[in-house]
Design a protein around this motif. Structure first.
Motif, PDB file in Angstrom:
ATOM      1  N   LEU A 159       0.832  -1.194   0.000  1.00 14.41           N
ATOM      2  CA  LEU A 159       0.000   0.000   0.000  1.00 14.41           C
ATOM      3  C   LEU A 159       0.871   1.250   0.000  1.00 14.41           C
ATOM      4  N   THR A 160       0.259   2.389  -0.221  1.00 14.50           N
ATOM      5  CA  THR A 160       1.001   3.647  -0.216  1.00 14.50           C
ATOM      6  C   THR A 160       0.406   4.593   0.812  1.00 14.50           C
ATOM      7  N   ALA A 161       1.273   5.316   1.491  1.00 17.88           N
ATOM      8  CA  ALA A 161       0.862   6.319   2.476  1.00 17.88           C
ATOM      9  C   ALA A 161       1.107   7.697   1.865  1.00 17.88           C
ATOM     10  N   ASN A 162       0.040   8.424   1.631  1.00 16.33           N
ATOM     11  CA  ASN A 162       0.148   9.699   0.936  1.00 16.33           C
ATOM     12  C   ASN A 162       0.904  10.747   1.757  1.00 16.33           C
ATOM     13  N   VAL A 163       1.747  11.488   1.072  1.00 14.80           N
ATOM     14  CA  VAL A 163       2.432  12.645   1.640  1.00 14.80           C
ATOM     15  C   VAL A 163       1.843  13.864   0.940  1.00 14.80           C
ATOM     16  N   LEU A 164       1.014  14.613   1.644  1.00 12.65           N
ATOM     17  CA  LEU A 164       0.283  15.724   1.038  1.00 12.65           C
ATOM     18  C   LEU A 164       0.807  17.059   1.553  1.00 12.65           C
ATOM     19  N   PRO A 165       0.852  18.067   0.693  1.00  9.99           N
ATOM     20  CA  PRO A 165       1.248  19.397   1.168  1.00  9.99           C
ATOM     21  C   PRO A 165       0.187  19.963   2.097  1.00  9.99           C
ATOM     22  N   ASP A 166       0.606  20.837   2.997  1.00  8.50           N
ATOM     23  CA  ASP A 166      -0.315  21.441   3.955  1.00  8.50           C
ATOM     24  C   ASP A 166      -1.350  22.297   3.229  1.00  8.50           C
ATOM     25  N   SER A 167      -2.633  21.991   3.468  1.00  6.44           N
ATOM     26  CA  SER A 167      -3.724  22.743   2.857  1.00  6.44           C
ATOM     27  C   SER A 167      -4.996  22.399   3.614  1.00  6.44           C
ATOM     28  N   ALA A 168      -6.061  23.157   3.333  1.00 12.80           N
ATOM     29  CA  ALA A 168      -7.346  22.828   3.944  1.00 12.80           C
ATOM     30  C   ALA A 168      -7.806  21.448   3.487  1.00 12.80           C
ATOM     31  N   TYR A 169      -7.582  21.123   2.220  1.00 11.92           N
ATOM     32  CA  TYR A 169      -7.948  19.790   1.704  1.00 11.92           C
ATOM     33  C   TYR A 169      -7.239  18.696   2.486  1.00 11.92           C
ATOM     34  N   GLN A 170      -5.953  18.866   2.691  1.00  9.24           N
ATOM     35  CA  GLN A 170      -5.175  17.855   3.423  1.00  9.24           C
ATOM     36  C   GLN A 170      -5.635  17.727   4.863  1.00  9.24           C
ATOM     37  N   ARG A 171      -5.907  18.864   5.510  1.00 10.65           N
ATOM     38  CA  ARG A 171      -6.235  18.843   6.931  1.00 10.65           C
ATOM     39  C   ARG A 171      -7.619  18.254   7.205  1.00 10.65           C
ATOM     40  N   VAL A 172      -8.604  18.592   6.366  1.00  9.06           N
ATOM     41  CA  VAL A 172      -9.965  18.161   6.691  1.00  9.06           C
ATOM     42  C   VAL A 172     -10.371  16.879   5.984  1.00  9.06           C
ATOM     43  N   TYR A 173      -9.652  16.516   4.893  1.00  9.14           N
ATOM     44  CA  TYR A 173     -10.104  15.354   4.116  1.00  9.14           C
ATOM     45  C   TYR A 173      -8.971  14.415   3.711  1.00  9.14           C
ATOM     46  N   GLY A 174      -7.913  14.944   3.125  1.00  5.27           N
ATOM     47  CA  GLY A 174      -6.897  14.116   2.481  1.00  5.27           C
ATOM     48  C   GLY A 174      -6.260  13.088   3.390  1.00  5.27           C
ATOM     49  N   ASP A 175      -5.726  13.526   4.538  1.00  8.29           N
ATOM     50  CA  ASP A 175      -5.054  12.594   5.442  1.00  8.29           C
ATOM     51  C   ASP A 175      -6.024  11.568   6.018  1.00  8.29           C
ATOM     52  N   ALA A 176      -7.194  12.022   6.454  1.00  5.20           N
ATOM     53  CA  ALA A 176      -8.163  11.103   7.060  1.00  5.20           C
ATOM     54  C   ALA A 176      -8.650  10.079   6.046  1.00  5.20           C
ATOM     55  N   GLN A 177      -8.900  10.509   4.820  1.00  5.04           N
ATOM     56  CA  GLN A 177      -9.377   9.581   3.792  1.00  5.04           C
ATOM     57  C   GLN A 177      -8.312   8.552   3.454  1.00  5.04           C
ATOM     58  N   ASP A 178      -7.061   8.991   3.404  1.00  5.80           N
ATOM     59  CA  ASP A 178      -5.966   8.069   3.097  1.00  5.80           C
ATOM     60  C   ASP A 178      -5.794   7.033   4.206  1.00  5.80           C
ATOM     61  N   GLU A 179      -5.862   7.472   5.441  1.00  3.02           N
ATOM     62  CA  GLU A 179      -5.730   6.534   6.556  1.00  3.02           C
ATOM     63  C   GLU A 179      -6.884   5.534   6.579  1.00  3.02           C
ATOM     64  N   ALA A 180      -8.101   6.001   6.294  1.00  3.36           N
ATOM     65  CA  ALA A 180      -9.254   5.098   6.262  1.00  3.36           C
ATOM     66  C   ALA A 180      -9.118   4.081   5.131  1.00  3.36           C
ATOM     67  N   HIS A 181      -8.601   4.537   4.015  1.00  5.73           N
ATOM     68  CA  HIS A 181      -8.398   3.643   2.866  1.00  5.73           C
ATOM     69  C   HIS A 181      -7.436   2.504   3.220  1.00  5.73           C
ATOM     70  N   ARG A 182      -6.330   2.838   3.863  1.00 10.60           N
ATOM     71  CA  ARG A 182      -5.357   1.792   4.221  1.00 10.60           C
ATOM     72  C   ARG A 182      -5.896   0.880   5.311  1.00 10.60           C
ATOM     73  N   ARG A 183      -6.610   1.444   6.265  1.00  8.27           N
ATOM     74  CA  ARG A 183      -7.207   0.633   7.333  1.00  8.27           C
ATOM     75  C   ARG A 183      -8.180  -0.387   6.751  1.00  8.27           C
ATOM     76  N   HIS A 184      -8.992   0.043   5.811  1.00  9.75           N
ATOM     77  CA  HIS A 184      -9.946  -0.860   5.154  1.00  9.75           C
ATOM     78  C   HIS A 184      -9.213  -1.935   4.369  1.00  9.75           C
ATOM     79  N   ALA A 185      -8.170  -1.548   3.657  1.00 14.87           N
ATOM     80  CA  ALA A 185      -7.434  -2.517   2.840  1.00 14.87           C
ATOM     81  C   ALA A 185      -6.790  -3.604   3.691  1.00 14.87           C
ATOM     82  N   TYR A 186      -6.162  -3.217   4.784  1.00 13.53           N
ATOM     83  CA  TYR A 186      -5.510  -4.209   5.643  1.00 13.53           C
ATOM     84  C   TYR A 186      -6.521  -5.158   6.296  1.00 13.53           C
TER      85      TYR A 186
END
Length: 320
Positions: free
Chosen positions: A126-153
C-alpha cells in the motif's frame, strides 16, 4: 578483464508522464537500496512533455552504480502501454511496478523479491500519501488516506486483489501468462485492478504485505484533482464490469439513503467543467467551515464525480 554484469533478479518498471520533478526522488531512493539482490530500473516516459529524458540522463550520471535505462514514447500512449513496454524491455525474474511518485524505503527491493521466495503470487504494497499542507489535506486528504489503508488491511485474503496499484510485484512468468496489462484501459484507472483480478481468477494468491507500504507523493492534492480522477476512474470501472461482470465488485449499484440521493443529484449535473468550478468553491469554503462540514462537502464532490463516471462515462473525455 571486463566483469560480466549480474543478471538482474528484479526489474523495476516505472511508468511516467510529466515526471521530471518526481523522478529524482524515486531514482535516488532506488539507488540507496540496502541488502538488495541485483536489479535494474527501467523508466517508460509516456510522451516527454517536461524534459524527463534529460533528467533521466542526469540521474544516470549521478548514480552510475544503478542499472538505469529508459524508453521514451513520442506521444502519450497511456499507462498500460508504458507498463507492458517496460516489461518487454527488461529481463528480471520479478517485475516490480513503482509509480514515479513513490519514495521507497531502503529495503524496498529486498522485501519485494523476498515475498516471492515460496509461492507464485502477486504482492501488493500500500502507499501512504504525503500531502502538502492545505485545507484539503487537513480536513479530508489525510483522514481519507488513513481510512483507505485501514480498510485494505482488514480485507479477507480473497479480496486483496482490489488494491493492485502502483506499488506491486509479480513473477515475470505470471505477467506473461496473463498477457500483461489490458490495453482496453486507456483512461485513468482500473488497468491495475483488472490485472489483480485476473491473477486472482487464475488461482494465484494476491497479498497485501505491510512491510511494503511506501511513501507516496500523491498527485491528487486538491478537491479538483481528487474529483477529476474519481470521474475518470468511475468511467474506467465500467470497462472492468463489461469484461468481468458487476458481481466481481459486489454489484454496481447507485449509492442509497439521503447521502446517496445527494451524491446522485450532484452527479446528474457534473461535467469536467462543473467539477472544476464546484471544487474551487469547496476549497474556499473549507478554509472557514468546521472541519466536519468541509470534509462532507469534499466527499460529496469526489463521490458525485465517481458516480458521474459510473453512470455517464462519456463525460470523462480527457486522457491521463
Amino acid at each position: 578483464m571486463t566483469e560480466t554484469p549480474l543478471t538482474p533478479e528484479a526489474s523495476v518498471i516505472v511508468p511516467s508522464r510529466g515526471g521530471a520533478q518526481r523522478l529524482p526522488r524515486l531514482i535516488g531512493a532506488l539507488a540507496a537500496q540496502e541488502d538488495a539482490p541485483p536489479f535494474e530500473v527501467h523508466v517508460v516516459v509516456d510522451g516527454d512533455v517536461d524534459g524527463s529524458e534529460g533528467v533521466l540522463a542526469q540521474l544516470a550520471a549521478e548514480h552510475p552504480e544503478l542499472d538505469l535505462s529508459w524508453t521514451v514514447f513520442r506521444e502519450n500512449r497511456g499507462r498500460v502501454a508504458a507498463l507492458n513496454a517496460g516489461a518487454d524491455a527488461t529481463s528480471g525474474r520479478i517485475l516490480i511496478r513503482a509509480d514515479d511518485d513513490l519514495e521507497p524505503g531502503p529495503h524496498y527491493i529486498r522485501d519485494h523479491v523476498a515475498a516471492h521466495d515460496d509461492v507464485r503470487r502477486g504482492v501488493i504494497g500500500l502507499t501512504a500519501n504525503v500531502l502538502p499542507d492545505s485545507a484539503y489535506q487537513r480536513v479530508y486528504g489525510d483522514a481519507q488516506d488513513e481510512a483507505h489503508r485501514r480498510h485494505a488491511y482488514a480485507l479477507p485474503a480473497e479480496q486483496q486483489w482490489r488494491h493492485w496499484a502502483g506499488n506491486v510485484s509479480v513473477p515475470r512468468a505470471l505477467h506473461e501468462e496473463l498477457g500483461g496489462y489490458d490495453p482496453d484501459y486507456r483512461r485513468y484507472g482500473w488497468e491495475d485492478v483488472d490485472f489483480g483480478y485476473r491473477l486472482h481468477v487464475a488461482g494465484y494468491p494476491v497479498e497485501i504485505r505491510p512491510e511494503l507500504e511506501t511513501r507516496h507523493h500523491a498527485a491528487a492534492v486538491t478537491t479538483y484533482t481528487k474529483a477529476r480522477r474519481a470521474l475518470h476512474s468511475g468511467s474506467a470501472r465500467q470497462i472492468f464490469i463489461a469484461k468481468h461482470g458487476a458481481d466481481a465488485l459486489g454489484g454496481d449499484r447507485a449509492p442509497g439513503g439521503p447521502w446517496g440521493a445527494a451524491v446522485r443529484a450532484v452527479a446528474a449535473l457534473s461535467t469536467e467543467r462543473t467539477i472544476q468550478y464546484g471544487s474551487a468553491v469547496v476549497e474556499r469554503a473549507a478554509v472557514v467551515l468546521p472541519a466536519l462540514v468541509a470534509r462532507k462537502l469534499i466527499a460529496l464532490q469526489v463521490e458525485a464525480a465517481a458516480e458521474t463516471g459510473r453512470t455517464r462515462p462519456g463525460r470523462a473525455r480527457r486522457q491521463f
